[in-house]
Design an enzyme around this catalytic site. Structure first.
Site, mmCIF file in Angstrom:
data_model
loop_
_atom_site.group_PDB
_atom_site.id
_atom_site.type_symbol
_atom_site.label_atom_id
_atom_site.label_comp_id
_atom_site.label_asym_id
_atom_site.label_seq_id
_atom_site.Cartn_x
_atom_site.Cartn_y
_atom_site.Cartn_z
ATOM 1 N N LYS A 1 134.988 20.686 93.174
ATOM 2 C CA LYS A 1 134.368 20.513 91.864
ATOM 3 C C LYS A 1 134.619 19.109 91.302
ATOM 4 C CE LYS A 1 134.260 25.338 90.219
ATOM 5 N NZ LYS A 1 134.769 26.122 91.350
ATOM 6 N N SER B 1 137.584 26.913 86.196
ATOM 7 C CA SER B 1 136.978 26.756 87.522
ATOM 8 C C SER B 1 135.754 27.659 87.647
ATOM 9 C CB SER B 1 137.999 27.092 88.614
ATOM 10 O OG SER B 1 137.656 26.475 89.826
ATOM 11 N N SER C 1 137.960 25.034 95.202
ATOM 12 C CA SER C 1 137.432 24.472 93.957
ATOM 13 C C SER C 1 137.799 23.016 93.709
ATOM 14 C CB SER C 1 137.890 25.313 92.756
ATOM 15 O OG SER C 1 137.196 26.539 92.740
#
Length: 452
Positions: free
Chosen positions: A101, A156, A98
């Site tokens: 991101k 997340s 993640s």
């Protein structure tokens, strides 16, 4: 006395061979320098960052690096100057989880007003990967953009990422724009397959690239605000009794936020393939440091190792020689004047949406090289095919050679002899290809944004 008769090769064979040789020479002469240049390109940020071992250059009085660092790749750098204080395998491509991101937010966040409301459709939540982290977005309900971004940074939430991606034109378009943004930032180790960082074949990044994404994102005040938020209220479903919208609390999954002194953010991640990943930023005594740790031996150690590297970095600042640098985003010149408000409109676009501008890379020449190579190959193929057809239609025949053996205007290959016109045509083709390759290089330089 009768002139001697000798067996001659078809002039078309000679012409084809000459054309093929000329094209091959042109291609080799053009491609060889480009290939050598490609092989000699150093690691982005400095040669030492391309090495696999720990890179650090202590000066007098510098503290020793933490003894228990198990991350396969890590980096600590000064956010303001870009100086890399120490690193290990900074450019090693690894699954990012993640932390990717950050690139998603840096690419998409500036496009939508934070107060904009969007009603979520079933299709926008249909392609979430199994086991994805979710914030709890529900279909057929409206969400403000700022709530979706809190879902991205705090929880997340892959569901929030997918909704924002569809608002941006779809998953594939968002992936393409993220890849373009990575190239603009010179993050060459990154290959984007999914916008949320979910495990996908071929999706990789590096400690160096993730640090670039954090540094770029933190220049945006909204990005900085979201990544530093510890808790927030997130919209829930509709209360069946009152018909009113409910809400619930969400907390940032970054375990250092609120615990490590001066921590700003930025993003943590975990997947089966990636293991634990973390990129953080912390400020102390007017200095901001960035740290990235990827794939420690034990998942929970990613925070301990990041914290110890930050402690070391603050203590070592000014006492170590930098081993590399975080490259700056290429500067973009002001758009050329044009009629009306066109230039002003271009200037107002987000950086990744502006037209390409001049850069320092010579890679634009490669396109011209390959174009010339393709034309040369096509010419050679045409000559070979024509030769075969001519030979089938008219087999080689004896050509009389004058007794005096002269080579005047009517001799073989002369101005009016057999093959003269074809030779001139081949020469013109070769000259055209050479002129095209030479003229394309400066032209390409004015249309590239930077090195790939």
């Amino acid at each position: 006395m009768q002139p001697k008769r000798v067996q001659q090769k078809s002039p078309y064979v000679t012409r084809a061979a000459a054309g093929t040789a000329a094209c091959a020479a042109l291609v080799l002469s053009a491609i060889a320098p480009a290939a050598l240049a490609q092989d000699s390109v150093p690691a982005v940020g400095g040669e030492r960052l391309g090495r696999p071992a720990v890179q650090v250059e202590p000066l007098a009085g510098a503290p020793a690096l933490p003894s228990e660092l198990t991350g396969r790749s890590w980096l600590v750098a000064d956010a303001a100057t870009g100086e890399v204080l120490a690193a290990r395998d900074a450019h090693l491509p690894l699954p990012p989880a993640s932390t990717l991101k950050m690139l998603f937010a840096d690419t998409v966040l500036p496009k939508f007003d934070r107060g904009l409301e969007h009603k979520v459709t079933t299709a926008e939540l249909a392609s979430l990967g199994a086991g994805s982290s979710l914030v709890g977005v529900k279909e057929n309900l409206a969400y403000r953009v700022e709530d979706l971004w809190r879902g991205v940074f705090l929880s997340s939430g892959n569901d929030a990422v997918h909704v924002l991606s569809h608002m941006n034109g779809g998953i594939q378009r968002t992936v393409t724009e993220m890849q373009e943004r990575a190239r603009t930032l010179q993050a060459r180790d990154t290959h984007v397959v999914s916008p949320d960082g979910y495990d996908m074949d071929g999706q990789v990044s590096s400690a160096y690239d993730l640090t670039l994404f954090a540094r770029a994102g933190l220049r945006n005040t909204d990005f900085r605000s979201y990544c530093s938020t510890r808790t927030a209220s997130f919209p829930g479903g509709l209360d069946k009794t009152t018909g009113r919208r409910t809400s619930f609390d969400i907390a940032n999954t970054d375990r250092l936020l609120g615990k490590y002194p001066g921590l700003i953010g930025v993003k943590n991640g975990y997947t089966t393939n990636a293991g634990a990943t973390f990129t953080g930023a912390a400020e102390r005594d007017g200095r901001t440091l960035l740290v990235t740790v990827m794939h420690p031996e034990v998942q929970g150690r990613v925070y301990d190792e990041a914290a110890s590297l930050l402690d070391w970095g603050f203590a070592a600042a000014g006492k170590v020689q930098p081993v590399g640098k975080l490259v700056d985003e290429p500067a973009r010149p002001s758009p050329a004047p044009s009629a009306g408000a066109g230039a002003e409109a271009v200037d107002q676009l987000p950086p990744w949406s502006r037209p390409p501008v001049a850069g320092s890379s010579d890679s634009g020449f490669a396109a011209a090289v390959w174009t010339a190579a393709a034309l040369g190959t096509a010419l050679a193929a045409w000559a070979t095919a024509r030769t075969a057809a001519r030979r089938r239609a008219a087999p080689a025949r004896a050509v009389p050679v004058p007794a005096y053996g002269g080579g005047g205007a009517t001799s073989v290959g002369g101005a009016t002899g057999v093959g003269g016109r074809g030779r001139r045509r081949a020469v013109r083709h070769a000259r055209t290809l050479i002129r095209s390759a030479r003229s394309a290089r400066p032209h390409a330089r004015t249309h590239r944004t930077g090195s790939d």
